[in-house]
Design a protein around this motif. Structure first.
Motif, PDB file in Angstrom:
ATOM      1  N   ASP A  81       0.827  -1.207   0.000  1.00 32.16           N
ATOM      2  CA  ASP A  81       0.000   0.000   0.000  1.00 32.16           C
ATOM      3  C   ASP A  81       0.863   1.260   0.000  1.00 32.16           C
ATOM      4  O   ASP A  81       0.575   2.230  -0.711  1.00 32.16           O
ATOM      5  CB  ASP A  81      -0.927   0.009   1.220  1.00 32.16           C
ATOM      6  N   ILE A  82       1.921   1.266   0.808  1.00 33.24           N
ATOM      7  CA  ILE A  82       2.803   2.429   0.882  1.00 33.24           C
ATOM      8  C   ILE A  82       3.450   2.694  -0.471  1.00 33.24           C
ATOM      9  O   ILE A  82       3.495   3.833  -0.951  1.00 33.24           O
ATOM     10  CB  ILE A  82       3.879   2.225   1.973  1.00 33.24           C
ATOM     11  N   ASN A  83       3.958   1.645  -1.109  1.00 32.48           N
ATOM     12  CA  ASN A  83       4.621   1.819  -2.397  1.00 32.48           C
ATOM     13  C   ASN A  83       3.636   2.262  -3.475  1.00 32.48           C
ATOM     14  O   ASN A  83       3.918   3.183  -4.249  1.00 32.48           O
ATOM     15  CB  ASN A  83       5.289   0.512  -2.814  1.00 32.48           C
ATOM     16  N   MET A  84       2.466   1.646  -3.519  1.00 34.71           N
ATOM     17  CA  MET A  84       1.511   1.946  -4.587  1.00 34.71           C
ATOM     18  C   MET A  84       0.796   3.278  -4.369  1.00 34.71           C
ATOM     19  O   MET A  84       0.232   3.840  -5.312  1.00 34.71           O
ATOM     20  CB  MET A  84       0.485   0.814  -4.701  1.00 34.71           C
ATOM     21  N   SER A  85       0.832   3.802  -3.118  1.00 33.27           N
ATOM     22  CA  SER A  85       0.169   5.090  -2.855  1.00 33.27           C
ATOM     23  C   SER A  85       0.796   6.227  -3.657  1.00 33.27           C
ATOM     24  O   SER A  85       0.165   7.266  -3.863  1.00 33.27           O
ATOM     25  CB  SER A  85       0.217   5.414  -1.353  1.00 33.27           C
ATOM     26  N   MET A  90      -5.605   9.065  -9.128  1.00 32.49           N
ATOM     27  CA  MET A  90      -7.023   9.040  -9.466  1.00 32.49           C
ATOM     28  C   MET A  90      -7.830   8.317  -8.387  1.00 32.49           C
ATOM     29  O   MET A  90      -9.009   8.015  -8.581  1.00 32.49           O
ATOM     30  CB  MET A  90      -7.232   8.355 -10.830  1.00 32.49           C
ATOM     31  N   LEU A  91      -7.221   8.069  -7.257  1.00 31.90           N
ATOM     32  CA  LEU A  91      -7.889   7.375  -6.161  1.00 31.90           C
ATOM     33  C   LEU A  91      -9.093   8.168  -5.684  1.00 31.90           C
ATOM     34  O   LEU A  91      -9.035   9.383  -5.523  1.00 31.90           O
ATOM     35  CB  LEU A  91      -6.903   7.173  -5.007  1.00 31.90           C
ATOM     36  N   GLU A  92     -10.198   7.476  -5.437  1.00 32.69           N
ATOM     37  CA  GLU A  92     -11.390   8.092  -4.876  1.00 32.69           C
ATOM     38  C   GLU A  92     -11.630   7.537  -3.485  1.00 32.69           C
ATOM     39  O   GLU A  92     -11.320   6.380  -3.202  1.00 32.69           O
ATOM     40  CB  GLU A  92     -12.609   7.826  -5.760  1.00 32.69           C
ATOM     41  N   PRO A 284      -6.952   2.197   5.339  1.00 32.62           N
ATOM     42  CA  PRO A 284      -7.478   2.405   3.987  1.00 32.62           C
ATOM     43  C   PRO A 284      -6.406   3.052   3.107  1.00 32.62           C
ATOM     44  O   PRO A 284      -5.560   3.798   3.602  1.00 32.62           O
ATOM     45  CB  PRO A 284      -8.660   3.367   4.207  1.00 32.62           C
ATOM     46  N   ILE A 285      -6.451   2.779   1.806  1.00 32.79           N
ATOM     47  CA  ILE A 285      -5.424   3.291   0.911  1.00 32.79           C
ATOM     48  C   ILE A 285      -5.414   4.822   0.902  1.00 32.79           C
ATOM     49  O   ILE A 285      -4.362   5.445   0.717  1.00 32.79           O
ATOM     50  CB  ILE A 285      -5.621   2.730  -0.518  1.00 32.79           C
TER      51      ILE A 285
END
Length: 303
Positions: A81-85, A90-92, A284-285
């Motif tokens: 999650d940390i890397n992909m954040s 475009m995250l909602e 949560p992301i």
């Protein structure tokens, strides 16, 4: 049936809490749902993972063998999650957090604008209360995570420094100390103080640093304790006393010249602001993205 992360997370939380009911509370699930997921995992492996009795549960040999793998899977998910954040522009979603008084009133308002420009589809809801109350609400599962002003030592809580700050001595512009380039703590202790309330991160950091410098905070002439940084600043400006507050909260007052910052010789109140959340929580992301933003951006450009 395939092995899935959700079941491993539930198993790990039950093992960590030592109780199906406590795990259900931590995971915001019903106890029957937690029991069903653990039973499904036991069916998958064909082995009992817990020995159950009316009074307690204990890991079986199979459960003890699975536990480190479940822990590693949770750690790997958090790292993922940390890397992909970094790529989720475009995250909602909705970001709900607690912030201690100085962070919530003076720091985050300057950062939420830049964050919102970078992540325009994440809406933010923030609860501003003192550090002690944030810890209580995190422990009681009322908040997913919080940003606080003092380091917290609790076995169930993960804590991570995300921002730097410094506390400074402030005096009104017509105070006897206002014209001195620097002051000693012995001089400062002659004057009345207006302080934040007990339980605030600012108060705790101040007291701990004074103790390290060989001074007892009980020697301070405290004439007033107030529940917000804004109230303390107003009281100091009105001449009711002097105080020690976050430099980040003093931008307007020092620009207007109504308050003066005075260095104290031999004492520096450096501190960090911390993100805290339960060890058993997978954030949560949206929350992971926000913490990554605080940790990796040069925040000074907005402060």
């Amino acid at each position: 049936m395939a092995l899935n992360f959700h079941q491993l997370h539930i198993f790990y939380t039950v093992a960590e809490k030592g109780s199906f009911s406590h795990a259900a509370q931590a995971l915001h699930m019903t106890q029957p749902a937690v029991t069903m997921q653990v039973q499904s995992l036991e069916d998958y492996f064909g082995a009992k993972l817990f020995h159950r009795s009316t009074k307690k549960i204990e890991l079986s040999e199979a459960g003890r063998s699975l536990l480190p793998y479940a822990k590693r899977s949770i750690e790997l998910m958090k790292e993922t999650d940390i890397n992909m954040s970094k790529f989720t522009h475009m995250l909602e979603g909705r970001l709900h957090l607690g912030a201690s008084m100085t962070v919530g009133e003076y720091i985050l308002p300057r950062l939420l604008g830049p964050f919102g420009k970078e992540y325009p589809n994440i809406s933010v809801s923030m609860k501003v209360i003192n550090t002690r109350l944030i810890l209580d609400e995190v422990l009681n599962h009322q908040l997913n995570f919080g940003l606080v002003e003092a380091e917290i030592d609790h076995p169930d809580v993960h804590i991570e420094a995300v921002m730097k700050d410094e506390l400074v001595l402030i005096v009104p512009r017509d105070h006897p100390l206002a014209q001195s380039p620097s002051v000693t703590m012995e001089e400062v202790l002659k004057y009345p103080f207006v302080l934040r309330e007990q339980g605030s991160g600012t108060r705790r950091v101040m007291e701990e640093e004074l103790a390290r410098a060989g001074f007892d905070s009980t020697d301070m002439k405290i004439v007033m304790e107030l529940g917000s940084t804004g109230a303390v600043k107003s009281a100091v400006e009105a001449g009711l006393g002097i105080s020690i507050l976050s430099q980040s909260s003093l931008k307007h007052e020092t620009a207007l010249g109504v308050l003066a910052i005075k260095p104290i010789e031999g004492i520096r109140f450096s501190r960090s602001f911390y993100a805290i959340y339960l060890n058993s929580t997978i954030l949560p992301i949206s929350a992971v993205t926000f913490v990554t933003f605080l940790r990796e951006r040069d925040l000074s450009q907005w402060m």
